[in-house]
Write a protein that holds these residues in place. Structure first.
Motif, PDB file in Angstrom:
ATOM      1  N   UNK A 141       0.846  -1.192   0.000  1.00  0.00           N
ATOM      2  CA  UNK A 141       0.000   0.000   0.000  1.00  0.00           C
ATOM      3  C   UNK A 141       0.885   1.247   0.000  1.00  0.00           C
ATOM      4  N   UNK A 142       0.488   2.254  -0.757  1.00  0.00           N
ATOM      5  CA  UNK A 142       1.331   3.441  -0.938  1.00  0.00           C
ATOM      6  C   UNK A 142       1.000   4.515   0.091  1.00  0.00           C
ATOM      7  N   UNK A 143       2.047   5.026   0.724  1.00  0.00           N
ATOM      8  CA  UNK A 143       1.901   6.144   1.649  1.00  0.00           C
ATOM      9  C   UNK A 143       2.032   7.430   0.855  1.00  0.00           C
ATOM     10  N   UNK A 144       0.966   8.231   0.829  1.00  0.00           N
ATOM     11  CA  UNK A 144       0.978   9.440   0.007  1.00  0.00           C
ATOM     12  C   UNK A 144       1.229  10.704   0.825  1.00  0.00           C
ATOM     13  N   UNK A 145       1.077  10.614   2.153  1.00  0.00           N
ATOM     14  CA  UNK A 145       1.291  11.813   2.960  1.00  0.00           C
ATOM     15  C   UNK A 145       1.328  11.505   4.437  1.00  0.00           C
TER      16      UNK A 145
END
Length: 243
Positions: free
Chosen positions: A78-82
């Motif tokens: 899962x991508x951490x965007x902020x």
């Protein structure tokens, strides 16, 4: 440029705006509450995890781990965007996974996945874990691999999520300090409980992955205190006994 280099830094006021003052709660975990949010421009849906004040992540360690995980780009992680680093108001902003977590499917009364699909999901999870262990400058040990921490996108592609217990270690370290020993009953590797079983390493995540596979195959939880027969309460022991 900041978005290209890593996750975006948000102020707490930005987080309240993104979540519409925390209106839509998605869930509650040991490390905080998760809320649905929308980033503009683009109306990008995200999941915002507000960390509890007693979270182990704080200060420079929080920033360091966030920046490292934020550079990970893998289809099965899962991508951490902020993130928001404000004291007592720390938040992690992840891409939103519309199909939720794997546990709500594999423990369902009706089987929603074919064996081929389960195999495809299992391979995706394995690729994500392998990337965390081998594909980064520092190996990332998750320490809490379980169905609840595997999220599914619109196409049911699995993504390893929830790095609340994760730690970063140099590749030449074959074990980790004893104060890092933790996990979830039913998935935790034996060496995480006692060093008499061996040293803690990336293999500890592999052990937890094996327990997850057992649940996917059996369609029931490894630790089930409500089992009809007490001898079946711990699924792996029951399977081993019948093997």
């Amino acid at each position: 440029m900041q978005q290209m280099l890593g996750p975006t830094r948000y102020a707490y006021t930005d987080i309240t705006a993104v979540t519409s003052h925390f209106r839509d709660k998605l869930g509650q975990g040991g490390y905080g509450s998760v809320f649905k949010g929308v980033l503009s421009p683009g109306n990008v849906h995200v999941a915002v995890k507000m960390l509890d004040g007693n979270s182990n992540c704080n200060g420079e360690d929080f920033i360091s781990e966030v920046s490292t995980i934020g550079r990970i780009h893998h289809v099965n992680v899962v991508r951490l965007v902020g993130f928001c680093p404000e004291e007592m108001r720390q938040a992690l902003v992840y891409e939103y996974m519309p199909q939720g977590s794997l546990d709500k499917y594999i423990f369902s009364a009706e089987k929603n996945f074919s064996w081929d699909k389960l195999n495809e999901i299992a391979l995706g999870i394995a690729r994500g874990i392998d990337y965390l262990h081998q594909g980064c400058d520092m190996q990332i040990l998750h320490f809490d691999i379980k169905p609840h921490n595997i999220l599914l996108d619109n196409n049911f592609v699995p993504k390893v999520a929830d790095f609340g217990l994760a730690k970063l270690y140099p590749r030449d370290n074959s074990f980790v300090p004893s104060n890092a020993l933790r996990g979830t009953v039913g998935y935790i590797a034996p060496e995480m409980i006692s060093r008499s079983f061996g040293v803690v390493s990336s293999n500890s995540d592999v052990d937890s992955f094996g327990m997850l596979l057992l649940e996917m195959a059996g369609g029931r939880r490894n630790a089930d205190p409500n089992a009809a027969n007490s001898s079946q309460a711990y699924y792996p022991a029951w399977v081993y006994g019948d093997a």
